[in-house]
Write an enzyme that holds these catalytic residues in place. Structure first.
Site, PDB file in Angstrom:
ATOM      1  N   ASN A 119      14.072  38.716  31.364  1.00 56.13           N
ATOM      2  CA  ASN A 119      14.419  38.247  32.699  1.00 56.13           C
ATOM      3  C   ASN A 119      15.704  37.429  32.687  1.00 56.13           C
ATOM      4  O   ASN A 119      15.908  36.574  31.835  1.00 56.13           O
ATOM      5  CB  ASN A 119      13.289  37.390  33.277  1.00 56.13           C
ATOM      6  CG  ASN A 119      12.063  38.218  33.619  1.00 56.13           C
ATOM      7  OD1 ASN A 119      12.174  39.405  33.919  1.00 56.13           O
ATOM      8  ND2 ASN A 119      10.903  37.596  33.580  1.00 56.13           N
ATOM      9  N   ILE A 120      16.560  37.696  33.651  1.00 56.21           N
ATOM     10  CA  ILE A 120      17.793  36.927  33.806  1.00 56.21           C
ATOM     11  C   ILE A 120      17.441  35.636  34.546  1.00 56.21           C
ATOM     12  O   ILE A 120      16.737  35.665  35.561  1.00 56.21           O
ATOM     13  CB  ILE A 120      18.829  37.744  34.597  1.00 56.21           C
ATOM     14  CG1 ILE A 120      19.152  39.030  33.841  1.00 56.21           C
ATOM     15  CG2 ILE A 120      20.086  36.932  34.857  1.00 56.21           C
ATOM     16  CD1 ILE A 120      19.977  40.012  34.619  1.00 56.21           C
ATOM     17  N   CYS A 144      31.601  33.823  29.088  1.00 49.34           N
ATOM     18  CA  CYS A 144      30.465  33.791  28.166  1.00 49.34           C
ATOM     19  C   CYS A 144      31.030  34.167  26.802  1.00 49.34           C
ATOM     20  O   CYS A 144      32.093  33.667  26.429  1.00 49.34           O
ATOM     21  CB  CYS A 144      29.343  34.725  28.621  1.00 49.34           C
ATOM     22  SG  CYS A 144      29.878  36.401  29.046  1.00 49.34           S
TER      23      CYS A 144
END
Length: 222
Positions: A119-120, A144
């Site tokens: 899950n993000i 990132c």
């Protein structure tokens, strides 16, 4: 200054590096860069953008993790803020660069993983997006590790606020993620609810200009 750290789970950027050749139009140069070019800087002062660097919109940029060879280029952008989407501590050299240039660091520690169905962390994405929407933090850089998945999700959710159609959002995401593109990321962007941002004052000029319009993103060879 470093903002509050958060430890979350999200998708990984993968192991393979994807390098993009970009062209920067003259109007996208900052005043500082224009002055440098006009002054006829020597060949020894060539600018080296970070991996996957691109302009998202006025005062908003995206990239992979910058290293010291990228600092001269970043300095030309006149950054006020950096949004860092990884949980690892920022390197000492990068922190020194921020201090010397009075750049604020917002860190949202989204864990990288190779698992496609993890899950993000929606809360982290929302908090990062809130920083992006505050024009007082501009110019800012979102990054990132590789500038693909975590950065792509933040930018994709921003595009929803700009009323881009999903086809255009996915096209932009895929241009940076390339062979590492994930259905889970695109599903997250598709389901992301922007209604919770309606109470925020729309201070960003690009949001004002996008009100009521659907954008298309020009196709580009990968």
């Amino acid at each position: 200054m470093k903002s509050e750290h958060k430890s979350q789970r999200a998708v990984t950027d993968g192991d393979g590096a994807f390098y993009k050749t970009i062209q920067v139009a003259s109007e996208t140069f900052s005043p500082r860069m224009k002055h440098s070019l006009a002054a006829g800087d020597s060949d020894e002062e060539l600018f080296n953008p970070p991996l996957n660097f691109a302009m998202v919109d006025n005062g908003i940029y995206r990239s992979g993790f910058p290293d010291p060879t990228n600092f001269p280029f970043l300095k030309t952008l006149g950054l006020r803020s950096i949004i860092y989407l990884c949980p690892e501590p920022y390197p000492e050299a990068n922190m020194e660069f921020l201090k010397l240039n009075d750049i604020r660091l917002f860190q949202f520690g989204i864990e990288g993983t190779k698992e496609p169905f993890v899950n993000i962390p929606e809360d982290a994405i929302r908090e990062a997006l809130t920083v992006v929407l505050d024009i007082r933090n501009h110019p800012l850089l979102i990054h990132c590790k590789r500038g693909k998945h975590r950065t792509g999700c933040v930018v994709g959710c921003l595009r929803k606020l700009q009323r881009w159609c999903l086809t255009s959002i996915f096209d932009e995401y895929q241009r940076f993620a390339a062979a590492k593109a994930r259905v889970s990321d695109q599903r997250f962007m598709e389901l992301f609810d922007v209604s919770s941002f309606k109470h925020l004052p729309i201070t960003c000029s690009f949001l004002k200009s996008c009100e009521g319009r659907t954008h298309s993103f020009p196709s580009e060879d990968k």
